[in-house]
Design a protein around this motif. Structure first.
Motif, PDB file in Angstrom:
ATOM      1  N   GLY A 259      28.081  23.279  14.199  1.00  0.00           N
ATOM      2  CA  GLY A 259      28.257  24.522  15.478  1.00  0.00           C
ATOM      3  C   GLY A 259      29.247  23.757  16.450  1.00  0.00           C
ATOM      4  N   SER A 260      29.896  24.605  17.275  1.00  0.00           N
ATOM      5  CA  SER A 260      30.905  24.196  18.109  1.00  0.00           C
ATOM      6  C   SER A 260      30.631  25.301  19.129  1.00  0.00           C
ATOM      7  CB  SER A 260      32.140  24.390  17.520  1.00  0.00           C
ATOM      8  OG  SER A 260      33.100  24.023  18.233  1.00  0.00           O
ATOM      9  N   LEU A 261      31.403  24.727  20.232  1.00  0.00           N
ATOM     10  CA  LEU A 261      31.388  25.603  21.498  1.00  0.00           C
ATOM     11  C   LEU A 261      32.916  26.338  21.678  1.00  0.00           C
ATOM     12  CD1 LEU A 261      29.172  24.161  24.402  1.00  0.00           C
ATOM     13  CD2 LEU A 261      29.025  26.478  23.250  1.00  0.00           C
ATOM     14  N   ASP A 262      33.734  25.397  21.245  1.00  0.00           N
ATOM     15  CA  ASP A 262      35.354  25.745  21.364  1.00  0.00           C
ATOM     16  C   ASP A 262      35.915  26.321  20.146  1.00  0.00           C
ATOM     17  OD1 ASP A 262      35.328  23.311  20.012  1.00  0.00           O
ATOM     18  OD2 ASP A 262      36.049  22.090  21.760  1.00  0.00           O
ATOM     19  N   GLY A 263      35.155  25.946  18.914  1.00  0.00           N
ATOM     20  CA  GLY A 263      36.021  26.481  17.711  1.00  0.00           C
ATOM     21  C   GLY A 263      36.842  25.349  17.420  1.00  0.00           C
ATOM     22  N   ALA A 264      36.707  24.146  17.799  1.00  0.00           N
ATOM     23  CA  ALA A 264      37.657  22.899  17.517  1.00  0.00           C
ATOM     24  C   ALA A 264      36.726  21.854  17.038  1.00  0.00           C
ATOM     25  CB  ALA A 264      38.703  22.715  18.582  1.00  0.00           C
ATOM     26  N   SER A 265      36.013  21.364  17.972  1.00  0.00           N
ATOM     27  CA  SER A 265      35.198  20.208  17.893  1.00  0.00           C
ATOM     28  C   SER A 265      33.715  20.506  17.383  1.00  0.00           C
ATOM     29  CB  SER A 265      35.001  19.696  19.162  1.00  0.00           C
ATOM     30  OG  SER A 265      34.293  18.420  19.071  1.00  0.00           O
ATOM     31  N   TYR A 266      33.346  20.513  16.104  1.00  0.00           N
ATOM     32  CA  TYR A 266      32.080  20.736  15.828  1.00  0.00           C
ATOM     33  C   TYR A 266      31.175  19.388  15.225  1.00  0.00           C
ATOM     34  CZ  TYR A 266      33.619  25.140  14.056  1.00  0.00           C
ATOM     35  OH  TYR A 266      34.245  26.495  14.154  1.00  0.00           O
ATOM     36  N   THR A 267      29.851  19.727  15.601  1.00  0.00           N
ATOM     37  CA  THR A 267      28.862  18.775  15.594  1.00  0.00           C
ATOM     38  C   THR A 267      27.864  19.284  14.157  1.00  0.00           C
ATOM     39  OG1 THR A 267      28.822  18.262  17.868  1.00  0.00           O
ATOM     40  CG2 THR A 267      26.773  17.774  16.619  1.00  0.00           C
ATOM     41  N   THR A 268      27.375  18.114  13.575  1.00  0.00           N
ATOM     42  CA  THR A 268      26.615  18.465  12.449  1.00  0.00           C
ATOM     43  C   THR A 268      25.191  18.733  13.042  1.00  0.00           C
ATOM     44  OG1 THR A 268      27.976  17.369  10.934  1.00  0.00           O
ATOM     45  CG2 THR A 268      25.755  17.673  10.146  1.00  0.00           C
ATOM     46  N   ILE A 269      24.669  19.965  12.627  1.00  0.00           N
ATOM     47  CA  ILE A 269      23.088  20.322  12.979  1.00  0.00           C
ATOM     48  C   ILE A 269      21.951  19.931  11.916  1.00  0.00           C
ATOM     49  CG2 ILE A 269      21.713  21.956  13.945  1.00  0.00           C
ATOM     50  CD1 ILE A 269      24.493  23.253  15.038  1.00  0.00           C
ATOM     51  N   LEU A 270      22.468  20.365  10.853  1.00  0.00           N
ATOM     52  CA  LEU A 270      21.635  20.141   9.479  1.00  0.00           C
ATOM     53  C   LEU A 270      22.599  19.745   8.569  1.00  0.00           C
ATOM     54  CD1 LEU A 270      19.927  23.549   9.627  1.00  0.00           C
ATOM     55  CD2 LEU A 270      18.891  21.466  10.366  1.00  0.00           C
ATOM     56  N   TYR A 284      14.323  35.735   2.854  1.00  0.00           N
ATOM     57  CA  TYR A 284      15.274  34.541   3.330  1.00  0.00           C
ATOM     58  C   TYR A 284      14.634  33.289   3.352  1.00  0.00           C
ATOM     59  CZ  TYR A 284      17.926  38.448   5.556  1.00  0.00           C
ATOM     60  OH  TYR A 284      18.841  39.151   5.958  1.00  0.00           O
ATOM     61  N   GLN A 285      15.398  32.431   3.138  1.00  0.00           N
ATOM     62  CA  GLN A 285      15.078  31.083   3.328  1.00  0.00           C
ATOM     63  C   GLN A 285      15.532  30.327   4.476  1.00  0.00           C
ATOM     64  OE1 GLN A 285      15.966  28.849  -0.609  1.00  0.00           O
ATOM     65  NE2 GLN A 285      16.280  30.718  -1.391  1.00  0.00           N
ATOM     66  N   ASN A 286      14.462  29.824   5.267  1.00  0.00           N
ATOM     67  CA  ASN A 286      14.497  29.572   6.716  1.00  0.00           C
ATOM     68  C   ASN A 286      14.878  28.165   6.715  1.00  0.00           C
ATOM     69  OD1 ASN A 286      14.073  32.297   7.989  1.00  0.00           O
ATOM     70  ND2 ASN A 286      12.306  31.792   6.970  1.00  0.00           N
ATOM     71  N   TYR A 287      15.750  27.852   7.793  1.00  0.00           N
ATOM     72  CA  TYR A 287      16.167  26.517   8.124  1.00  0.00           C
ATOM     73  C   TYR A 287      16.440  26.334   9.537  1.00  0.00           C
ATOM     74  CZ  TYR A 287      17.414  26.496   3.253  1.00  0.00           C
ATOM     75  OH  TYR A 287      17.293  26.734   1.619  1.00  0.00           O
ATOM     76  N   ALA A 288      15.183  25.695  10.198  1.00  0.00           N
ATOM     77  CA  ALA A 288      15.151  25.637  11.710  1.00  0.00           C
ATOM     78  C   ALA A 288      16.117  24.318  12.064  1.00  0.00           C
ATOM     79  CB  ALA A 288      13.643  25.249  11.965  1.00  0.00           C
ATOM     80  N   PHE A 289      16.769  24.489  13.380  1.00  0.00           N
ATOM     81  CA  PHE A 289      17.384  23.544  13.900  1.00  0.00           C
ATOM     82  C   PHE A 289      16.365  22.478  14.646  1.00  0.00           C
ATOM     83  CE2 PHE A 289      21.575  25.799  14.769  1.00  0.00           C
ATOM     84  CZ  PHE A 289      21.667  26.090  13.483  1.00  0.00           C
ATOM     85  N   VAL A 300      28.946  27.195   7.991  1.00  0.00           N
ATOM     86  CA  VAL A 300      27.819  26.676   7.017  1.00  0.00           C
ATOM     87  C   VAL A 300      28.952  26.303   5.688  1.00  0.00           C
ATOM     88  CG1 VAL A 300      26.151  27.526   5.431  1.00  0.00           C
ATOM     89  CG2 VAL A 300      26.080  28.190   7.698  1.00  0.00           C
ATOM     90  N   THR A 301      28.783  24.993   5.239  1.00  0.00           N
ATOM     91  CA  THR A 301      29.493  24.477   4.186  1.00  0.00           C
ATOM     92  C   THR A 301      28.533  24.264   2.970  1.00  0.00           C
ATOM     93  OG1 THR A 301      30.917  23.469   5.642  1.00  0.00           O
ATOM     94  CG2 THR A 301      31.076  22.685   3.404  1.00  0.00           C
ATOM     95  N   LEU A 302      28.934  25.117   1.964  1.00  0.00           N
ATOM     96  CA  LEU A 302      28.117  25.286   0.743  1.00  0.00           C
ATOM     97  C   LEU A 302      28.811  23.620  -0.272  1.00  0.00           C
ATOM     98  CD1 LEU A 302      28.202  28.824  -0.179  1.00  0.00           C
ATOM     99  CD2 LEU A 302      26.586  27.362   1.168  1.00  0.00           C
ATOM    100  N   LEU A 303      27.850  22.976  -0.338  1.00  0.00           N
ATOM    101  CA  LEU A 303      28.334  21.532  -0.872  1.00  0.00           C
ATOM    102  C   LEU A 303      28.301  21.518  -2.537  1.00  0.00           C
ATOM    103  CD1 LEU A 303      26.692  19.267   1.286  1.00  0.00           C
ATOM    104  CD2 LEU A 303      28.753  19.781   1.651  1.00  0.00           C
ATOM    105  N   THR A 304      27.234  21.942  -3.098  1.00  0.00           N
ATOM    106  CA  THR A 304      27.119  22.144  -4.667  1.00  0.00           C
ATOM    107  C   THR A 304      26.481  23.497  -5.045  1.00  0.00           C
ATOM    108  OG1 THR A 304      25.055  20.907  -4.487  1.00  0.00           O
ATOM    109  CG2 THR A 304      27.025  19.570  -4.622  1.00  0.00           C
ATOM    110  N   GLY A 305      26.669  23.592  -6.255  1.00  0.00           N
ATOM    111  CA  GLY A 305      25.922  24.810  -6.891  1.00  0.00           C
ATOM    112  C   GLY A 305      25.721  24.687  -8.529  1.00  0.00           C
ATOM    113  N   LYS A 306      25.306  25.769  -8.827  1.00  0.00           N
ATOM    114  CA  LYS A 306      25.247  25.699 -10.409  1.00  0.00           C
ATOM    115  C   LYS A 306      26.293  25.877 -11.321  1.00  0.00           C
ATOM    116  CE  LYS A 306      20.430  27.330 -10.835  1.00  0.00           C
ATOM    117  NZ  LYS A 306      19.600  28.476 -11.228  1.00  0.00           N
ATOM    118  N   GLN A 307      27.499  26.315 -10.547  1.00  0.00           N
ATOM    119  CA  GLN A 307      28.532  26.544 -11.338  1.00  0.00           C
ATOM    120  C   GLN A 307      29.843  26.476 -10.230  1.00  0.00           C
ATOM    121  OE1 GLN A 307      28.216  30.615 -12.990  1.00  0.00           O
ATOM    122  NE2 GLN A 307      28.920  31.522 -10.783  1.00  0.00           N
TER     123      GLN A 307
END
Length: 320
Positions: A259-270, A284-289, A300-307
């Motif tokens: 997440g970011s407030l300015d769109g430039a500097s991001y912080t990892t939340i999950l 839905y599958q829920n992911y609480a902060f 949201v960066t998708l890291l791995t998948g089935k294909q």
């Protein structure tokens, strides 16, 4: 002429005496007959505190006591207050019978009371105020809290029916903030041949539409896939909720959220979150902060998948 002047002066004297005569409502008296002492700030039995957004500084509410009766007190009245455990238990008995969650007591370090007694001065109808300071960050926003303060002694006067102020720190409502007006982008999209294939499909609340990674024209997309939202204004995000494509289980397996407030500097939340693309049941599958996080930009960066290719149906954002 002198006779008329005499009548005129007599009339003025009578008027002055009549105007200066004290009415029963203004007379000073120590009589306790028919007099009640009540909490002044009494609205619907409860005073709701503002808990969110959290702030470092203390917020405050004030209340006082009032004299209700014919005339005004001749002598000062000392009013004493107490944290009313009996009232606390009584309220929870009612809530339990109604199937409602029980109130918790205020955390000891979450509040401070300026004074536990106050004086209604001679000739007055209201006491000095009592200030309750509270610290919003000390409350769990998912819980309900109650602090009942009651008049315990009114200097020999009768305590009225409105003797208690119920101070409530209610749990903060979590709502779906997702809006189709937000700007959704992805580092890979398939704008043709899919419904719709674009990142904006993740915002529409329709599980029949999907975001799909690019496969034509080549080169096809590969992990990691980055989905970004500009939510147009900062909000306190509490969780993300993700739905897989409903007719194909070959979606992502792991992801992270920034997440970011300015769109430039991001912080990892999950980080390194696990997703089940085979749970295609319309939910839905829920992911609480870890904590409500004030951001405008979500990534949201998708890291791995089935294909190699990937797709999703919905990516919702919740807030306080």
């Amino acid at each position: 002429m002198k006779k008329y002047k005499l009548y005129y002066l007599l009339a003025l004297l009578i008027t002055f005496v009549a105007c200066s005569k004290e009415t029963p409502y203004e007379a000073l008296t120590d009589s306790k007959e028919g007099v009640f002492i009540n909490i002044t700030k009494f609205s619907g039995n409860a005073q709701n505190l503002k808990i969110f957004p959290f702030v470092d500084e203390a917020r405050t509410i004030d209340f006082s006591s009032s004299y209700g009766g014919l005339g005004l007190p001749k002598s000062a009245i000392n009013v004493e207050y107490v944290i009313d455990d009996k009232a606390f238990d009584s309220v929870n008995v009612v809530r339990q019978k109604s199937g409602l969650p029980l109130y918790l007591k205020f955390p000891a370090d979450a509040y401070a009371i300026s004074n536990m007694n106050a004086t209604i001065n001679s000739g007055e109808t209201t006491s000095q105020g009592v200030t309750v300071k509270y610290f919003s960050k000390k409350f769990d926003p998912t819980k309900d809290y109650l602090l009942p303060l009651s008049i315990s002694n009114a200097g020999g006067y009768k305590i009225g029916p409105n003797k208690t102020i119920f101070i409530i720190a209610a749990k903060v409502a979590e709502i779906n903030a997702t809006s189709i007006s937000w700007i959704a982008t992805a580092n890979s999209e398939q704008p043709s041949g899919e419904n719709t294939g674009k990142a904006s499909a993740l915002l529409d609340g329709d599980m029949s539409t999907i975001w799909h990674a690019r496969y034509s024209p080549t080169p096809a997309g590969v992990y990691p896939y980055i989905i970004s939202y500009d939510m147009l204004a900062p909000i306190y995000v509490t969780k993300v909720a993700i739905a897989p494509r409903q007719n194909n289980g070959n979606g992502p397996l792991t992801f992270k959220v920034e997440g970011s407030l300015d769109g430039a500097s991001y912080t990892t939340i999950l980080d390194n979150q696990t997703f089940n693309p085979d749970k295609r049941d319309g939910t839905y599958q829920n992911y609480a902060f870890p904590a409500p996080t004030n951001i405008r930009y979500l990534k949201v960066t998708l890291l791995t998948g089935k294909q190699a290719l990937s797709f999703l149906s919905e990516l919702a954002v919740y807030k306080y």
